[in-house]
Design a protein around this motif. Structure first.
Motif, PDB file in Angstrom:
ATOM      1  N   PHE A  65      39.957  39.315 -69.225  1.00 29.31           N
ATOM      2  CA  PHE A  65      40.125  39.768 -67.846  1.00 29.31           C
ATOM      3  C   PHE A  65      41.587  39.713 -67.409  1.00 29.31           C
ATOM      4  CE2 PHE A  65      35.690  38.647 -68.120  1.00 29.31           C
ATOM      5  CZ  PHE A  65      35.055  39.551 -67.285  1.00 29.31           C
ATOM      6  N   ASN A  66      42.307  38.701 -67.868  1.00 30.86           N
ATOM      7  CA  ASN A  66      43.705  38.514 -67.460  1.00 30.86           C
ATOM      8  C   ASN A  66      44.593  38.408 -68.689  1.00 30.86           C
ATOM      9  OD1 ASN A  66      42.995  38.166 -64.617  1.00 30.86           O
ATOM     10  ND2 ASN A  66      42.148  36.208 -65.269  1.00 30.86           N
ATOM     11  N   ILE A  67      45.613  39.269 -68.755  1.00 28.94           N
ATOM     12  CA  ILE A  67      46.578  39.225 -69.853  1.00 28.94           C
ATOM     13  C   ILE A  67      47.925  38.780 -69.296  1.00 28.94           C
ATOM     14  CG2 ILE A  67      47.754  40.561 -71.631  1.00 28.94           C
ATOM     15  CD1 ILE A  67      45.404  42.503 -71.559  1.00 28.94           C
ATOM     16  N   ASP A  68      48.459  37.709 -69.860  1.00 32.31           N
ATOM     17  CA  ASP A  68      49.758  37.213 -69.410  1.00 32.31           C
ATOM     18  C   ASP A  68      50.859  38.029 -70.079  1.00 32.31           C
ATOM     19  OD1 ASP A  68      51.906  35.840 -68.459  1.00 32.31           O
ATOM     20  OD2 ASP A  68      51.448  33.929 -69.463  1.00 32.31           O
ATOM     21  N   LYS A  69      51.362  39.017 -69.362  1.00 33.54           N
ATOM     22  CA  LYS A  69      52.396  39.894 -69.914  1.00 33.54           C
ATOM     23  C   LYS A  69      53.804  39.355 -69.684  1.00 33.54           C
ATOM     24  CE  LYS A  69      49.875  44.222 -70.058  1.00 33.54           C
ATOM     25  NZ  LYS A  69      49.932  45.661 -69.787  1.00 33.54           N
ATOM     26  N   LYS A  70      53.900  38.159 -69.104  1.00 35.42           N
ATOM     27  CA  LYS A  70      55.210  37.563 -68.861  1.00 35.42           C
ATOM     28  C   LYS A  70      55.573  36.517 -69.907  1.00 35.42           C
ATOM     29  CE  LYS A  70      55.107  38.405 -63.872  1.00 35.42           C
ATOM     30  NZ  LYS A  70      55.176  37.806 -62.515  1.00 35.42           N
ATOM     31  N   ILE A  71      54.814  36.493 -70.997  1.00 32.26           N
ATOM     32  CA  ILE A  71      55.118  35.562 -72.085  1.00 32.26           C
ATOM     33  C   ILE A  71      56.475  35.921 -72.678  1.00 32.26           C
ATOM     34  CG2 ILE A  71      54.385  34.732 -74.354  1.00 32.26           C
ATOM     35  CD1 ILE A  71      51.533  35.588 -73.587  1.00 32.26           C
ATOM     36  N   GLU A  72      57.366  34.946 -72.787  1.00 31.34           N
ATOM     37  CA  GLU A  72      58.706  35.189 -73.326  1.00 31.34           C
ATOM     38  C   GLU A  72      58.794  34.745 -74.779  1.00 31.34           C
ATOM     39  OE1 GLU A  72      61.934  33.882 -70.993  1.00 31.34           O
ATOM     40  OE2 GLU A  72      61.341  35.029 -69.232  1.00 31.34           O
ATOM     41  N   PHE A  73      59.635  35.433 -75.512  1.00 32.08           N
ATOM     42  CA  PHE A  73      59.792  35.139 -76.939  1.00 32.08           C
ATOM     43  C   PHE A  73      60.456  33.785 -77.152  1.00 32.08           C
ATOM     44  CE2 PHE A  73      62.727  35.284 -80.613  1.00 32.08           C
ATOM     45  CZ  PHE A  73      61.785  35.328 -81.635  1.00 32.08           C
ATOM     46  N   LYS A  74      59.934  33.040 -78.100  1.00 33.00           N
ATOM     47  CA  LYS A  74      60.562  31.789 -78.527  1.00 33.00           C
ATOM     48  C   LYS A  74      60.364  31.642 -80.028  1.00 33.00           C
ATOM     49  CE  LYS A  74      56.502  28.965 -77.407  1.00 33.00           C
ATOM     50  NZ  LYS A  74      55.998  27.799 -76.654  1.00 33.00           N
ATOM     51  N   ILE A  75      61.246  30.895 -80.657  1.00 38.21           N
ATOM     52  CA  ILE A  75      61.195  30.725 -82.106  1.00 38.21           C
ATOM     53  C   ILE A  75      59.983  29.879 -82.492  1.00 38.21           C
ATOM     54  CG2 ILE A  75      62.383  29.779 -84.115  1.00 38.21           C
ATOM     55  CD1 ILE A  75      63.654  32.312 -83.014  1.00 38.21           C
ATOM     56  N   ILE A  76      59.242  30.374 -83.481  1.00 39.22           N
ATOM     57  CA  ILE A  76      58.088  29.667 -84.027  1.00 39.22           C
ATOM     58  C   ILE A  76      58.441  29.178 -85.426  1.00 39.22           C
ATOM     59  CG2 ILE A  76      55.643  29.818 -84.632  1.00 39.22           C
ATOM     60  CD1 ILE A  76      56.213  30.181 -81.642  1.00 39.22           C
ATOM     61  N   LYS A  77      58.238  27.907 -85.701  1.00 38.24           N
ATOM     62  CA  LYS A  77      58.561  27.370 -87.023  1.00 38.24           C
ATOM     63  C   LYS A  77      57.697  28.042 -88.081  1.00 38.24           C
ATOM     64  CE  LYS A  77      59.449  23.037 -89.416  1.00 38.24           C
ATOM     65  NZ  LYS A  77      59.382  21.556 -89.342  1.00 38.24           N
ATOM     66  N   ALA A  78      58.333  28.565 -89.126  1.00 38.29           N
ATOM     67  CA  ALA A  78      57.599  29.304 -90.157  1.00 38.29           C
ATOM     68  C   ALA A  78      58.347  29.255 -91.476  1.00 38.29           C
ATOM     69  CB  ALA A  78      57.401  30.755 -89.716  1.00 38.29           C
ATOM     70  N   LYS A  79      57.618  29.484 -92.567  1.00 38.02           N
ATOM     71  CA  LYS A  79      58.192  29.551 -93.910  1.00 38.02           C
ATOM     72  C   LYS A  79      58.748  30.960 -94.142  1.00 38.02           C
ATOM     73  CE  LYS A  79      54.575  26.443 -95.600  1.00 38.02           C
ATOM     74  NZ  LYS A  79      53.392  26.327 -96.503  1.00 38.02           N
ATOM     75  N   PRO A  80      59.544  31.162 -95.193  1.00 41.36           N
ATOM     76  CA  PRO A  80      60.046  32.515 -95.499  1.00 41.36           C
ATOM     77  C   PRO A  80      58.932  33.529 -95.747  1.00 41.36           C
ATOM     78  CG  PRO A  80      61.260  30.860 -96.739  1.00 41.36           C
ATOM     79  CD  PRO A  80      60.126  30.141 -96.095  1.00 41.36           C
ATOM     80  N   THR A  81      57.784  33.049 -96.208  1.00 46.42           N
ATOM     81  CA  THR A  81      56.658  33.952 -96.484  1.00 46.42           C
ATOM     82  C   THR A  81      55.743  34.148 -95.282  1.00 46.42           C
ATOM     83  OG1 THR A  81      55.408  32.060 -97.350  1.00 46.42           O
ATOM     84  CG2 THR A  81      56.604  33.421 -98.944  1.00 46.42           C
ATOM     85  N   SER A  87      67.392  29.964 -94.540  1.00 48.15           N
ATOM     86  CA  SER A  87      68.778  30.063 -94.991  1.00 48.15           C
ATOM     87  C   SER A  87      68.951  31.312 -95.851  1.00 48.15           C
ATOM     88  CB  SER A  87      69.157  28.824 -95.796  1.00 48.15           C
ATOM     89  OG  SER A  87      68.479  28.831 -97.038  1.00 48.15           O
ATOM     90  N   ARG A  88      70.192  31.639 -96.174  1.00 47.06           N
ATOM     91  CA  ARG A  88      70.449  32.832 -97.000  1.00 47.06           C
ATOM     92  C   ARG A  88      70.017  32.629 -98.447  1.00 47.06           C
ATOM     93  NH1 ARG A  88      77.047  32.869 -96.935  1.00 47.06           N
ATOM     94  NH2 ARG A  88      77.381  30.653 -97.349  1.00 47.06           N
ATOM     95  N   PHE A  89      69.748  31.373 -98.831  1.00 44.14           N
ATOM     96  CA  PHE A  89      69.245  31.097-100.178  1.00 44.14           C
ATOM     97  C   PHE A  89      67.722  31.267-100.240  1.00 44.14           C
ATOM     98  CE2 PHE A  89      73.025  28.419 -99.475  1.00 44.14           C
ATOM     99  CZ  PHE A  89      73.881  29.008-100.398  1.00 44.14           C
ATOM    100  N   GLU A  90      67.067  31.143 -99.089  1.00 45.44           N
ATOM    101  CA  GLU A  90      65.609  31.301 -99.019  1.00 45.44           C
ATOM    102  C   GLU A  90      65.197  32.728 -98.715  1.00 45.44           C
ATOM    103  OE1 GLU A  90      64.009  27.166 -97.139  1.00 45.44           O
ATOM    104  OE2 GLU A  90      65.277  28.386 -95.828  1.00 45.44           O
ATOM    105  N   LEU A  91      66.072  33.468 -98.011  1.00 48.76           N
ATOM    106  CA  LEU A  91      65.705  34.773 -97.461  1.00 48.76           C
ATOM    107  C   LEU A  91      66.795  35.801 -97.725  1.00 48.76           C
ATOM    108  CD1 LEU A  91      63.919  36.530 -95.431  1.00 48.76           C
ATOM    109  CD2 LEU A  91      65.428  35.646 -93.649  1.00 48.76           C
ATOM    110  N   GLU A  92      66.383  36.994 -98.151  1.00 48.15           N
ATOM    111  CA  GLU A  92      67.291  38.135 -98.292  1.00 48.15           C
ATOM    112  C   GLU A  92      66.709  39.311 -97.520  1.00 48.15           C
ATOM    113  OE1 GLU A  92      68.959  39.160-102.176  1.00 48.15           O
ATOM    114  OE2 GLU A  92      68.138  37.264-102.944  1.00 48.15           O
TER     115      GLU A  92
END
Length: 431
Positions: A98-114, A163-168
């Motif tokens: 019924f209600n969608i919160d469209k004011k959600i702001e982006f924030k960094i979520i901890k995640a692996k390279p995959t 890091s640049r060693f984990e991700l290209e």
């Protein structure tokens, strides 16, 4: 305590009224079997956005019948009705939004390279996609539907977490310049803004895949490794990075109408290399993220689409485009800006949080390094050492040779080689 009791009673009354309305609606829609049993709501709970419940499928009914009546359910309750059913299961997980919160702001979520952070659910939970389980993404949607902002969320979260060693990152954007914001990130190994650079980039990726396969193959023969993650466990001091090849507005690579012969040849080679990544890249740690506006039979390669196990669709302008992407002509038509449907093993809904370039820049600023080492700078240095000028705005024939060109060149080096000539047809006149 008394206030809590009153609150619990009101909640119970509210849930009871919601369930009675459901039974009335099912009866009016004639969704019941011969025993007058219908879809029943179980574990009905009130949430911030509305309600969620487990719907039991009774004998004689199926989830397709409920899907066909979706529009009537939404009109009756005045909400968005979202549900998914797992295979070989008689329970449907449903949400009444019924209600969608469209004011959600982006924030960094901890995640692996995959792990790729896509966006949020309607209940404001983060959506993380495991690309090892669901390799290769395809993102589509009309103009200003939210594709670019989703790409910002994906890339920013990866860059901040890895890091640049984990991700290209290998970024390709021939038509626009949105991805230029990430060009100077340490994790960005190449940024291609024309066809010539794109081909060089993909040839480099193809060689990287071959090298990785040669490393993993001996371990595979000994049953010690099946993919690059297994290789990393065996070789913790020499781990292979996770590679993402990102295409923004990919349709420009498939459109050949009006192109000259040289451009068509380049695009053919580019598409063949993308297909190789789609087919063999996942096990070697090379993943595609493809984005385009309106999918058609001409600008979306069927093989690449079939290899993308995560399909994301924002609002589509017509049923044909919705059908091509989601195999459903109506599902992507009624979406609002920043809303999308994503399909892995089932359909789910999400909404992209609010984000702007200034916020992204602040997040990735510690990862920026002007003139950091990348593919094209390495090639320029290599050419400079050999006193050969490099201009990536033109076709560099030494770097951009097709398989056909290389074959002809090798054949021409054979001693006493006589090229084939077409025999003349018809009889010669006798004088």
């Amino acid at each position: 305590m008394f206030k809590k009791l009153i609150k619990d009673l009101n909640r119970s009354k509210d849930l009871g009224e919601f369930e009675r309305k459901w039974i009335t609606l099912m009866a009016n829609l004639k969704l019941y079997n011969e025993l007058k049993q219908t879809f029943s709501l179980n574990n009905l709970v009130k949430a911030k956005y509305g309600y969620k419940a487990d719907i039991l499928i009774v004998a004689g009914l199926n989830s397709k019948q409920l899907e066909e009546k979706r529009i009537y359910i939404e009109d009756f309750y005045g909400c968005m009705f979202v549900f998914n059913k797992a295979k070989r299961c008689n329970i449907i997980h449903a949400e009444f939004i019924f209600n969608i919160d469209k004011k959600i702001e982006f924030k960094i979520i901890k995640a692996k390279p995959t792990e790729i952070y896509l966006a949020n659910t309607y209940s404001n939970e983060s959506i993380l996609l495991d690309v090892v389980k669901y390799p290769h993404l395809l993102i589509t949607g009309g103009t200003r539907s939210g594709k670019s902002k989703l790409m910002d969320c994906i890339l920013t979260n990866l860059i901040v977490n890895c890091s640049r060693f984990e991700l290209e990152l290998y970024l390709v954007q021939v038509a626009k310049s949105d991805l230029v914001l990430y060009e100077n990130c340490k994790q960005t190994r190449a940024f291609a803004d024309n066809l010539e650079k794109t081909l060089i980039l993909l040839q480099h990726i193809d060689k990287k895949m071959l090298d990785r396969n040669n490393l993993i193959k001996p371990l595979r023969q000994e049953a010690k490794a099946d993919n690059y993650l297994d290789y990393n466990k065996v070789n913790p001091l020499n781990e292979l990075s996770t590679v993402y090849v990102v295409f923004d507005e990919m349709s420009s690579l498939f459109q050949v109408k009006g192109d000259n012969k040289e451009a068509k040849k380049l695009k053919e080679e580019i598409i063949s290399l993308i297909r190789r990544i789609a087919q063999f890249g996942a096990g070697l740690g090379v993943f595609l993220i493809c984005s385009l506006q309106r999918p058609t039979a001409d600008n979306l390669d069927p093989f690449i689409r079939s290899q993308c196990t995560c399909i994301i669709s924002f609002r589509q302008n017509n049923s044909k485009s919705s059908e091509i992407v989601l195999d459903d002509g109506q599902m992507a038509l009624g979406l609002e800006q920043r809303e999308f449907i994503y399909y892995t093993n089932k359909h789910n809904y999400g909404i992209v949080p609010l984000v702007n370039n200034k916020k992204i820049y602040n997040y990735i600023k510690p990862k920026l390094e002007t003139k950091h080492r990348d593919l094209f700078r390495d090639l320029k240095k290599q050419k400079y050492r050999n006193c050969i000028p490099v201009d990536f705005t033109k076709v560099d024939k030494d770097l951009v040779k097709t398989k056909e060109d290389k074959l002809k060149e090798n054949i021409s080096k054979i001693s006493n080689f006589v090229p084939y000539t077409q025999p003349k047809h018809g009889r010669e006149k006798v004088k």
